[in-house]
Design a protein around this motif. Structure first.
Motif, short mmCIF file in Angstrom:
data_model
loop_
_atom_site.label_atom_id
_atom_site.label_comp_id
_atom_site.label_asym_id
_atom_site.label_seq_id
_atom_site.Cartn_x
_atom_site.Cartn_y
_atom_site.Cartn_z
N ALA A 1 0.84 -1.21 0.00
CA ALA A 1 0.00 0.00 0.00
C ALA A 1 0.87 1.25 0.00
O ALA A 1 0.58 2.22 -0.70
CB ALA A 1 -0.93 -0.01 1.22
N ARG B 1 0.98 4.16 -2.76
CA ARG B 1 0.81 5.57 -2.39
C ARG B 1 1.97 6.42 -2.91
O ARG B 1 1.80 7.53 -3.38
CB ARG B 1 0.71 5.71 -0.87
CG ARG B 1 -0.72 5.58 -0.35
CD ARG B 1 -0.84 6.12 1.06
NE ARG B 1 0.07 5.49 1.99
CZ ARG B 1 -0.18 4.35 2.63
NH1 ARG B 1 -1.32 3.73 2.45
NH2 ARG B 1 0.70 3.82 3.46
N ASP C 1 -15.44 -0.07 -2.41
CA ASP C 1 -14.56 1.02 -2.84
C ASP C 1 -13.17 0.45 -3.14
O ASP C 1 -12.95 -0.75 -3.03
CB ASP C 1 -14.48 2.12 -1.77
CG ASP C 1 -14.10 1.57 -0.40
OD1 ASP C 1 -13.46 0.49 -0.35
OD2 ASP C 1 -14.45 2.19 0.61
N TYR C 2 -12.28 1.33 -3.50
CA TYR C 2 -10.95 0.87 -3.88
C TYR C 2 -10.23 0.23 -2.70
O TYR C 2 -9.51 -0.76 -2.87
CB TYR C 2 -10.12 2.03 -4.43
CG TYR C 2 -8.68 1.64 -4.68
CD1 TYR C 2 -8.33 0.89 -5.80
CD2 TYR C 2 -7.67 1.98 -3.77
CE1 TYR C 2 -7.04 0.48 -6.02
CE2 TYR C 2 -6.37 1.57 -3.98
CZ TYR C 2 -6.06 0.82 -5.11
OH TYR C 2 -4.77 0.41 -5.31
N ASP C 3 -10.42 0.77 -1.51
CA ASP C 3 -9.75 0.20 -0.33
C ASP C 3 -10.16 -1.26 -0.12
O ASP C 3 -9.34 -2.10 0.23
CB ASP C 3 -10.08 1.03 0.92
CG ASP C 3 -9.39 2.39 0.86
OD1 ASP C 3 -8.41 2.52 0.09
OD2 ASP C 3 -9.85 3.31 1.54
N GLU C 4 -11.44 -1.53 -0.34
CA GLU C 4 -11.90 -2.91 -0.18
C GLU C 4 -11.30 -3.79 -1.27
O GLU C 4 -10.86 -4.92 -1.00
CB GLU C 4 -13.44 -2.97 -0.25
CG GLU C 4 -13.96 -4.36 0.07
CD GLU C 4 -15.47 -4.45 -0.06
OE1 GLU C 4 -16.15 -4.22 0.95
OE2 GLU C 4 -15.95 -4.74 -1.17
N PHE D 1 -8.48 -3.32 -2.73
CA PHE D 1 -7.06 -3.50 -2.42
C PHE D 1 -6.89 -4.58 -1.35
O PHE D 1 -6.06 -5.48 -1.49
CB PHE D 1 -6.47 -2.17 -1.94
CG PHE D 1 -4.99 -2.24 -1.68
CD1 PHE D 1 -4.09 -2.00 -2.70
CD2 PHE D 1 -4.51 -2.57 -0.42
CE1 PHE D 1 -2.72 -2.09 -2.47
CE2 PHE D 1 -3.15 -2.65 -0.19
CZ PHE D 1 -2.25 -2.41 -1.21
N ALA D 2 -7.70 -4.48 -0.30
CA ALA D 2 -7.56 -5.44 0.81
C ALA D 2 -7.83 -6.86 0.34
O ALA D 2 -7.17 -7.81 0.77
CB ALA D 2 -8.50 -5.05 1.94
N GLU E 1 -6.45 2.20 -9.21
CA GLU E 1 -6.96 3.27 -8.35
C GLU E 1 -7.31 4.50 -9.18
O GLU E 1 -8.36 5.13 -8.98
CB GLU E 1 -5.91 3.63 -7.29
CG GLU E 1 -6.41 4.67 -6.29
CD GLU E 1 -5.36 5.01 -5.26
OE1 GLU E 1 -4.17 4.72 -5.48
OE2 GLU E 1 -5.74 5.58 -4.22
#
Lengths: 244, 182
Positions: free
Chosen positions: A34, A38, B22-25, B27-28, B60
């Motif tokens: 991550a 970033r 969403d993107y965070d989900e 990614f995880a 993303e």
């Protein structure tokens, strides 16, 4: 199943198991990944900011240069086209026909043998237009436009906008001449002559009047090869067409 | 993608259904699979993480479009494989081996030494394949992607997929078959 397929299936099964084991042999460090994403995103945004700043600086410099170049023209009136403060509408030769453009009191002139047709409004800026044309294969025509809510506020912006049509850059645009026009002391317009690419090369003469926050425009457009021959016609049309 | 990270497909009838909130989900849930697939294709952990990060950054950036897709996983898989192949071709042009097979870390698994040796041999054999041949094997035997979809991902004919697979399996046959039928 043929022996050939049997060995392929067996090797495939072995490979499948081996790949599964290899895939999970080492854990994935998600926080590190991550962070890497970033960093990449940040670098992209920084690149974008740098490019944006560079473009802004270039635009500012160009605008400043254009403004500096425009000031002497306005102040000294060099190259000013002076048109007599004649009655409005101006008399026209008998073979010419006057038309009501319906564009905020702007009178139009149709040369002999040409036709005058209303054409639909184009884009969001043009509120109405009328087009006269010779209907010849060469495509000589005059367009009258009226913009009740002009999107340009300064001379520089106006000159920049001349090279675009409905937001699109005109191919091969080249400004040949640009000068103010006075009608006695009451009105002021701006003339510009330019050509743009294509086949054949086309030339345009544009006159714009700013009146009460509105822009009235006339475009005389013809192939470059007809330009000299059409000079008398163009002069009559330009002098007789104006907002009254 | 491995089954433990898959989620139920959203209802087809729901126009607003999304695979991921969403993107965070995304990614995880998907980043580990993306990294693993890149590792298998590149056989180089550092390069794999670089390429995976590059692809995830692109996802993303295009998240609005990706999240609206009916098969976002397939799209990401396609992006990743193509990025990996581009990376391998760039590396080949620079005359650089993406990894020295002899320096590959020994897998830290409670394994039989013979199995580790076979796996090391397998890595060497995989590194001997062309990027496309390796992609065909990884997609077919790890991701369980049908040949037709592999052909679409790689931009080649289905018959080429099959010939790549046959050639690559023949190369691996010596390594993987221990019962002497090779």
């Amino acid at each position: 199943m043929s022996p050939e397929h049997q060995w392929q299936d067996r090797v495939g099964d072995e490979l499948r198991q081996a790949l599964q084991l290899m895939a999970v042999a080492e854990p994935v460090d998600l926080p590190a990944l991550a962070s890497q994403v970033r960093t990449r995103t940040g670098a992209r945004k920084r690149r974008r900011a740098i490019v944006g700043s560079a473009v802004a600086v270039v635009v500012c410099v160009c605008l400043a240069v254009a403004a500096v170049a425009a000031v002497p023209r306005l102040a000294g009136r060099e190259g000013t086209t002076s048109v007599a403060a004649a009655p409005c509408p101006q008399p026209i030769p008998p073979e010419y026909r006057r038309v009501d453009t319906g564009l905020g009191g702007m009178t139009g002139v149709v040369p002999p043998g040409w036709t005058g047709d209303m054409v639909p409004a184009q884009g969001s800026v043009v509120r109405g237009s009328i087009q006269t044309t010779s209907h010849s294969i060469d495509g000589n025509f005059v367009i009258y436009r009226y913009d009740a809510a002009p999107g340009v506020a300064t001379l520089t912006e106006f000159e920049d906008s001349a090279s675009t049509e409905d937001g699109h850059q005109l191919a091969g645009f080249r400004l040949l001449r640009s000068a103010p026009v006075t009608y006695g002391t009451a009105q002021q317009a701006w003339d510009s002559e330019y050509e743009f690419g294509g086949f054949p090369t086309t030339r345009a003469y544009r006159r714009d009047w700013w009146i009460d926050g509105r822009i009235y425009s006339i475009f005389f457009i013809a192939p470059e090869r007809n330009w000299t021959e059409l000079s008398p016609t163009r002069q009559i049309v330009l002098e007789a067409s104006r907002p009254c | 993608m491995p089954a433990d990270e898959t989620r139920p497909r959203p209802a087809e009838s729901s126009a607003r259904a999304r695979w991921f909130a969403d993107y965070d989900e995304f990614f995880a849930l998907r980043a580990p699979s993306v990294v693993r697939l890149a590792r298998l294709q590149l056989q180089d952990n550092h390069a794999a993480e670089d390429v995976a990060a590059m692809v995830l950054e692109k996802v993303e950036k295009k998240w609005k479009r990706v999240s609206a897709m009916s098969a976002p996983d397939a799209y990401v898989r396609r992006m990743l494989i193509n990025e990996c192949i581009s990376y391998q071709r760039r590396a080949a042009r620079r005359h650089e081996e993406s990894v020295d097979p002899g320096s590959l870390p020994v897998v830290a698994q409670p394994d039989e030494s013979a199995t580790v040796a076979v796996r090391d041999e397998l890595r060497r054999a995989l590194l001997g394949l062309s990027p496309q041949q390796r992609a065909v094997l990884v997609l077919r035997y790890y991701e369980e992607v049908p040949d037709q979809e592999i052909a679409e991902i790689l931009g080649i004919a289905r018959v080429t997929v099959r010939s790549h697979a046959l050639y690559a399996l023949t190369r691996l046959r010596r390594v993987l078959t221990v019962d002497g039928d090779a």
